[in-house]
Design a protein around this motif. Sequence first.
Motif, short mmCIF file in Angstrom:
data_model
loop_
_atom_site.label_atom_id
_atom_site.label_comp_id
_atom_site.label_asym_id
_atom_site.label_seq_id
_atom_site.Cartn_x
_atom_site.Cartn_y
_atom_site.Cartn_z
N LEU A 1 0.84 -1.20 0.00
CA LEU A 1 0.00 0.00 0.00
C LEU A 1 0.87 1.24 0.00
O LEU A 1 0.74 2.11 -0.85
N PHE A 2 1.74 1.34 0.99
CA PHE A 2 2.56 2.53 1.11
C PHE A 2 4.02 2.25 0.81
O PHE A 2 4.83 3.15 0.76
N LEU B 1 2.27 6.33 -4.27
CA LEU B 1 3.30 7.26 -4.73
C LEU B 1 4.00 6.79 -6.00
O LEU B 1 4.80 7.52 -6.57
N ALA C 1 17.71 10.07 9.37
CA ALA C 1 16.92 10.53 10.51
C ALA C 1 15.86 9.49 10.85
O ALA C 1 15.49 8.66 10.02
N GLU C 2 15.38 9.56 12.04
CA GLU C 2 14.31 8.68 12.48
C GLU C 2 13.00 9.09 11.85
O GLU C 2 12.80 10.25 11.50
N LYS C 3 12.12 8.14 11.69
CA LYS C 3 10.75 8.43 11.29
C LYS C 3 10.66 9.24 9.99
O LYS C 3 9.90 10.17 9.88
N LEU C 4 11.50 8.89 9.03
CA LEU C 4 11.36 9.50 7.71
C LEU C 4 11.09 8.38 6.72
O LEU C 4 12.01 7.69 6.30
N PRO C 5 9.82 8.18 6.35
CA PRO C 5 9.50 7.08 5.45
C PRO C 5 10.17 7.26 4.08
O PRO C 5 10.19 8.36 3.54
N PRO D 1 7.91 8.48 0.49
CA PRO D 1 7.61 9.91 0.35
C PRO D 1 8.86 10.77 0.19
O PRO D 1 8.84 11.74 -0.58
N VAL D 2 9.96 10.41 0.86
CA VAL D 2 11.18 11.21 0.72
C VAL D 2 11.72 11.10 -0.70
O VAL D 2 12.13 12.10 -1.30
N VAL E 1 9.95 10.58 -3.34
CA VAL E 1 9.06 11.38 -4.20
C VAL E 1 9.38 12.87 -4.05
O VAL E 1 9.41 13.61 -5.03
N LEU E 2 9.65 13.30 -2.83
CA LEU E 2 9.97 14.72 -2.65
C LEU E 2 11.29 15.08 -3.33
O LEU E 2 11.41 16.14 -3.95
#
Lengths: 375, 368
Positions: free
Chosen positions: A135-136, A211, A255-259, A262-263, A265-266
């Motif tokens: 899904l993600f 994404l 870094a922690e908690k950076l999926p 999405p990164v 894609v950014l």
Amino acid sequence: MDISQLFYDLFFDYTLRTVALGSAILGIVSGALGSFAVLRKQSLLGDAISHAALPGIVIAFLLTRSREPAVLMLGALIAGWLATLFMLNVIRTTRIKDDSALGLVLSVFFGMGLMLLTFTQKLPDATQAGLDKFLFGQAATLLQSDVVTMAVIGTLAIVLLMTFWKEFKLITFDPEYAASLGYPVRFLDVLLTTLLVIAIVIGLQTVGVVLMSAMIVAPAAAARQWTDKLKNMIILGGLFGALAGVSGTLISGSAEKLPTGPVIVLCMSVIVLFSMLFATNRGLVWNWFRNLQNRRQLRAQAVLGDLNTLAMQHPNQERGHSSAVLRAMSTNPEGVSLALSQLKEQGYAQELSKDAWALTQAGLDEAGKNEEKEA
Amino acid sequence: MSAQIEIMLIASIVAVACTLPGVFLVLRRMAMMSDAISHTVLLGIVIAFFITKSLTSPLLLVGAALMGVITVSLVELLNRTRLVREDAAIGLVFPAIFSVAVILISRFAGDVHLDTDAVLLGELAFAPFNRFKLFGLDFGPEALYTTGGILALNLIFVIVFYKELKLATFDPALAAALGFLPTVIHYALMTLVSLTAVGSFDAVGSVLVVAFMIAPPAAAYLLTDRLSRMLVYSALIGVFSAVSGYWLAYFLDASIAGSMATMTGASFLISYLFAPERGLLAQARRRQNQRIEFALTMLTMHIANHTAAQEAEIENEVVHLNEHLKWTPQFAMEVVGIAERNDLVTQRNGVLTLTESGLRRASQEFNN
């Protein structure tokens, strides 16, 4: 974490290396095949296909009870392919337009996938855990074997792309001509779409269905700004995709908690933005600069013409003309002094005494040439 | 009210609320905008949530609606640079905005009830647990009121601006010339889509919002040529999909939103196959009829051509038709049978002659 440590990890840390490699493969394949999709006005097809792949993944699991990536990818491939065919048929046989057909296939197939997924999760054997990572996308869970599978399938897609290069190029830019030459356009169309489906399926596990569409559109859109040649666009698209994949992995690893998805894609979006602004020839900044230069050139040319007119009207006057006269003649009075200094720099005009302007010999020649051109 | 009925009621309300703007999206060829908006409103919600620290604040709605309009504007801005086409512009804008939202959520909102799964997939089964209570009295589930409000808003908008919407949809140039401001209508519609998306997906998830916005109007589009009927039909199809989808989910013990989306697809499939004029079956039947009609005309003309001549006996024999008209024997027999039944030809000893009406048909064609 400092940068050198990050680069060290990139080569020697198993997880980071695997994820970066996977993202790079994904970027190359989707960037290359996305170029065709964007040129064929099928940018959103990727969005629809990636959503439509979900029921295929679940059904493949339900049938085989295996979580082997190759099996799930095959299911995704078949579902994405069926969805595309269904969509193209709806567009061909009804008055429903492509946007509605895309949205329809996307939401319905995804809903179906969701229904099957939740149905599967409630089955007694819990081996299906991990299906919802499609899904993600969970790049961090990529294994070396996944990357090998991706590499094999991706290489296959690229080789096919190169084999049918001429044909694909032709049906992209001039399908009617291709048909008139006797190429099997329908077949090539399906083949190219199949390759696109493959590219999408490769990326699902890394960035997820939501994404994945960005990975199809964005590298191609960025590459398009830099070149007018298909070959360069595809190579650039692949490079941009890989660059975004690797840098996204590095940033999310820092870094922690950076999926990761999405990164990535950014990162890709930043590349697109940069390309749209600064690309040579097409970029907005480049264009703005060129317009400015054109305007200045035109302004100088107009004053040059005016000075020439004055010189012809006053053949014996050697003392030059004041800028006030030129301002009166010009449609853009404010620009006259700037234009004069520009002409002086170019060696076309000279200031004989204070505020007394006349053309040099070079200026007279240039003005004569311009008049000839206009005539 | 039992929880089951409440869920079906909420879903039906969402269905109708979504199909109203959905019809115009489908007609205006902007269906994919609903997909884009339903993703980007997430960022609006997240930002509004960071400001208010509450998941029930009405500011969330405002933030989401604003983000929907920003999405549309960004797409148009990109489009206007002429560097990318419109579809590519949509494909560039919404994943970027959605990514920002996902990153924000996973970084800063880890421990609140705001996760991407919930927004994308929704959980209708929980809707009845959130009660709307006033003075200690239970007035039913909260979602009933939010979705009901959205439905009322959409209904009022469509009824009040029916004429403007219709004109701006079918003839934007004329609408602009008459001073109806199609741009304003466009943005109003997009605001409505964002509001509907955010108001509904709390209950049903954004997938279902997109499915309800596109599939029922697309199905209705194949059933009628009138805008008013299309609105009514899509609302009915939406309600049907909601209710049947609920029961599908009930029997499979699966996601309600997913099952309802599946049912909207099934509704579309039914319409696609069986729509009276535009369905695949109707198209096939029409083609078959045209084939027969054309064959009958060919037959009468062929016979009329050869009645006077010496070769009449050879040419007009049934067994020779396949040779002269390039028909297969079965098809020739079928056509002759139909022609006889329609009193166009008569058959004697295997030789065909035209009747009165057959002659008339042939001469009509010759004169054309």
